[in-house]
Design a protein around this motif. Sequence first.
Motif, mmCIF file in Angstrom:
data_model
loop_
_atom_site.group_PDB
_atom_site.id
_atom_site.type_symbol
_atom_site.label_atom_id
_atom_site.label_comp_id
_atom_site.label_asym_id
_atom_site.label_seq_id
_atom_site.Cartn_x
_atom_site.Cartn_y
_atom_site.Cartn_z
ATOM 1 N N GLN A 196 -26.485 8.693 -11.389
ATOM 2 C CA GLN A 196 -26.819 9.342 -10.130
ATOM 3 C C GLN A 196 -25.686 9.188 -9.097
ATOM 4 N N LEU A 197 -25.088 7.995 -9.054
ATOM 5 C CA LEU A 197 -23.971 7.760 -8.129
ATOM 6 C C LEU A 197 -22.805 8.684 -8.455
ATOM 7 N N LEU A 198 -22.490 8.781 -9.741
ATOM 8 C CA LEU A 198 -21.362 9.610 -10.168
ATOM 9 C C LEU A 198 -21.628 11.086 -9.858
ATOM 10 N N THR A 199 -22.875 11.513 -10.036
ATOM 11 C CA THR A 199 -23.241 12.895 -9.705
ATOM 12 C C THR A 199 -23.061 13.145 -8.210
ATOM 13 N N ALA A 200 -23.523 12.191 -7.402
ATOM 14 C CA ALA A 200 -23.395 12.334 -5.946
ATOM 15 C C ALA A 200 -21.917 12.374 -5.546
ATOM 16 N N ALA A 201 -21.116 11.535 -6.166
ATOM 17 C CA ALA A 201 -19.682 11.487 -5.834
ATOM 18 C C ALA A 201 -18.976 12.758 -6.306
ATOM 19 N N HIS A 202 -19.304 13.207 -7.508
ATOM 20 C CA HIS A 202 -18.651 14.393 -8.067
ATOM 21 C C HIS A 202 -18.986 15.647 -7.241
ATOM 22 N N ASN A 203 -20.241 15.769 -6.815
ATOM 23 C CA ASN A 203 -20.636 16.906 -5.983
ATOM 24 C C ASN A 203 -19.815 16.961 -4.705
ATOM 25 N N TYR A 204 -19.590 15.805 -4.105
ATOM 26 C CA TYR A 204 -18.780 15.731 -2.882
ATOM 27 C C TYR A 204 -17.333 16.119 -3.181
ATOM 28 N N GLN A 205 -16.824 15.659 -4.306
ATOM 29 C CA GLN A 205 -15.420 15.937 -4.643
ATOM 30 C C GLN A 205 -15.204 17.400 -5.055
ATOM 31 N N LYS A 206 -16.299 18.083 -5.402
ATOM 32 C CA LYS A 206 -16.164 19.510 -5.721
ATOM 33 C C LYS A 206 -15.970 20.357 -4.458
ATOM 34 N N VAL A 207 -16.489 19.856 -3.323
ATOM 35 C CA VAL A 207 -16.382 20.651 -2.085
ATOM 36 C C VAL A 207 -15.378 20.066 -1.085
ATOM 37 N N THR A 208 -14.743 18.953 -1.431
ATOM 38 C CA THR A 208 -13.720 18.374 -0.550
ATOM 39 C C THR A 208 -12.465 18.102 -1.384
ATOM 40 N N ASP A 209 -11.348 17.861 -0.708
ATOM 41 C CA ASP A 209 -10.125 17.587 -1.474
ATOM 42 C C ASP A 209 -9.460 16.263 -1.082
ATOM 43 N N TRP A 210 -10.209 15.376 -0.431
ATOM 44 C CA TRP A 210 -9.625 14.088 -0.009
ATOM 45 C C TRP A 210 -9.099 13.292 -1.191
ATOM 46 N N HIS A 211 -9.824 13.392 -2.331
ATOM 47 C CA HIS A 211 -9.435 12.593 -3.506
ATOM 48 C C HIS A 211 -8.160 13.124 -4.153
ATOM 49 N N THR A 212 -7.703 14.318 -3.745
ATOM 50 C CA THR A 212 -6.484 14.867 -4.352
ATOM 51 C C THR A 212 -5.243 14.569 -3.494
ATOM 52 N N LYS A 213 -5.445 13.985 -2.323
ATOM 53 C CA LYS A 213 -4.307 13.689 -1.439
ATOM 54 C C LYS A 213 -3.431 12.588 -2.048
ATOM 55 N N GLN A 214 -2.129 12.740 -1.811
ATOM 56 C CA GLN A 214 -1.193 11.763 -2.382
ATOM 57 C C GLN A 214 -0.262 11.215 -1.316
ATOM 58 N N PRO A 215 0.075 9.942 -1.435
ATOM 59 C CA PRO A 215 1.001 9.366 -0.463
ATOM 60 C C PRO A 215 2.396 9.977 -0.628
ATOM 61 N N GLU A 216 3.073 10.171 0.472
ATOM 62 C CA GLU A 216 4.417 10.765 0.432
ATOM 63 C C GLU A 216 5.414 9.794 -0.184
ATOM 64 N N GLY A 217 6.393 10.351 -0.867
ATOM 65 C CA GLY A 217 7.477 9.522 -1.392
ATOM 66 C C GLY A 217 7.240 9.013 -2.795
ATOM 67 N N PHE A 218 6.061 9.342 -3.364
ATOM 68 C CA PHE A 218 5.805 8.908 -4.742
ATOM 69 C C PHE A 218 5.671 10.119 -5.656
ATOM 70 N N ASN A 229 0.847 -1.186 0.000
ATOM 71 C CA ASN A 229 0.000 0.000 0.000
ATOM 72 C C ASN A 229 0.894 1.251 0.000
ATOM 73 N N PRO A 230 0.756 2.137 -0.995
ATOM 74 C CA PRO A 230 1.648 3.308 -1.067
ATOM 75 C C PRO A 230 1.555 4.231 0.153
ATOM 76 N N TRP A 231 0.466 4.136 0.922
ATOM 77 C CA TRP A 231 0.326 4.979 2.110
ATOM 78 C C TRP A 231 1.110 4.427 3.294
ATOM 79 N N ASP A 232 1.399 3.139 3.271
ATOM 80 C CA ASP A 232 2.184 2.503 4.333
ATOM 81 C C ASP A 232 2.637 1.157 3.776
#
Lengths: 481, 98
Positions: free
Chosen positions: A459-481, A138-141
């Motif tokens: 509908q699922l993709l719309t719900a997911a995309h709306n969340y990703q527009k107001v949060t940045d968790w999906h942009t986080k990257q593991p260190e060292g890569f 797992n790149p995170w650990d």
Amino acid sequence: MKTVAELSRDLASKKISSVELTKHYLDRIKKFDKTLNAFITVTEDQALENAKKADEKRAKSAAGPLTGIPLAQKDIFCTLGVKTTCGSKILDNFISPYDATTVQKFNDAGLVLLGKTNMDEFAMGSSNENSFYGPVKNPWDLERVPGGSSGGSAATVAAGLAPAATGTDTGGSIRQPAALCGITGLKPTYGRVSRYGMIAFASSLDQGGLMTRSAEDAALLLNVMAGFDEKDSTSVDKPVPDYTKKLNNSIKGLRIGLPSEFFNQGLDADVAKVVQAAIKEYEKLGASVHEIHLPNTKLSIPAYYVIAPAECSSNLARFDGVRYGYRCKNPQDLEDLYKRSRSEGFGAEVKRRIMIGTYALSAGYYDAYYLQAQKVRGLIRQDFSKAFEKVDVILGPTSPTTAFKIGEKTADPISMYLSDIYTIAVNLAGLPGMSIPCGFAKNLPVGLQLIGNLFSEEQLLTAAHNYQKVTDWHTKQPEGF
Amino acid sequence: MTLTAADVKKIAHLARLNMSEDDIAFYTPQLSNILHFVEQMNQCDTSHIDPVANPLDLSQRTRPDKVTEPNQREAFQKIAPEVQAGLYLVPKVIEDEA
């Protein structure tokens, strides 16, 4: 690290060529895959050749939106002229004589295959430790599993060794590794994506899907992957919408169901906190939250571990050492050839499941196991139908814990099976599901699961995309890569 | 269901898997545990429920009986362990007459 959507714009504006992009990812694979073990085969020469062709197409203005985008394929999809192992010794020498429909579709759309990703043998596992080619990190650990069975694809996308990858999901094999590696995973409705050339594990549950950096990317790639295929007898002939079209629609008024069974004592407290915060975010976006019940959830794993092994014992009967794949040395007679080729070619988890399935289907036990499991499957599906009378989307955790340590669950198969408690029922009911990153617990990614009614991917993709527009968790990257 | 070593030996034979005595000793308790685990599903009443084979309740599609695939015998046999004159070779099944 850029998303497919961003790379697509960069290619269109000639900011970068496909050859440059492909080289970039091939270099990253060379640099980091010794650490991660995410690839079984890297198709470097072929990738560069196809990238060149993609650039030529673009120069002639004959390119589609994804022409020249590099992609990794899970090693369960047959690729013409390329080794296709399914993570097994029994297929270690198998050069596929044909392309899976999914591979064909991505080739036709001009995507560039970078290589084939590591996986649990025959997609049987939740940690990628059941691969003949060794565990993926797992790149995170690096001491932890990436999840499974699409662990190689998940680690690949999380570490930026490819902008996107394919996966398959029989009981959670896209969603659970997506959650454990902090990426977006989409398992479409059963029958939405062709299974032709996707090596079969449990035919009534298997479904191909995507592992990406965002919901928007999943939508872009599902546009290519989804659709009817006459070569797959369970493929559904239903029009494919443009999945990107409604991504930005508001989710005001969306009715979200929270199954009480997904928030019980089995759920890690830190994971629960992160998931609750994500639900609050959805409320801020205008969705309403309702408690629902899926009372038969706890029976999903028992039913699954009859149905999946039963179907696997039948599907894997084809590996006999006669027409392709591994053959034992100096067989004494035909039975010895079958038995030793299979015993030497399959790993322990695959053998366990073949034997459970053989037993469950054998004379005198069929009704008690297989038929009962199919009826429980009916109950589970009924739970979901009732829930979808009241809500549009079901939310909850994807996995009860974050990524566990390599070796932690290998001695006890049942403890491994239980890590799929929130994902398996979705496969039994044939529903589409997603996992999106929603935060961290003790520095490890947590996945939020979204479950929709049949064919509600849009509908699922719309719900997911709306969340990703107001949060940045999906942009986080593991260190060292 | 608690399986015995003899049960596992029989299952392995049905599944065409070779099992040493050590293998049998390794798998017997594991398979028994899995069966005990899945038997939880007997707790619920399913007498009023129809079994589900396909989640969409679709039956297998049929198609016209027309040849759609080209002959690719050579490509397919190139990846076979042993072939001769277009045939797949396996150890002799029927003994010669004395």
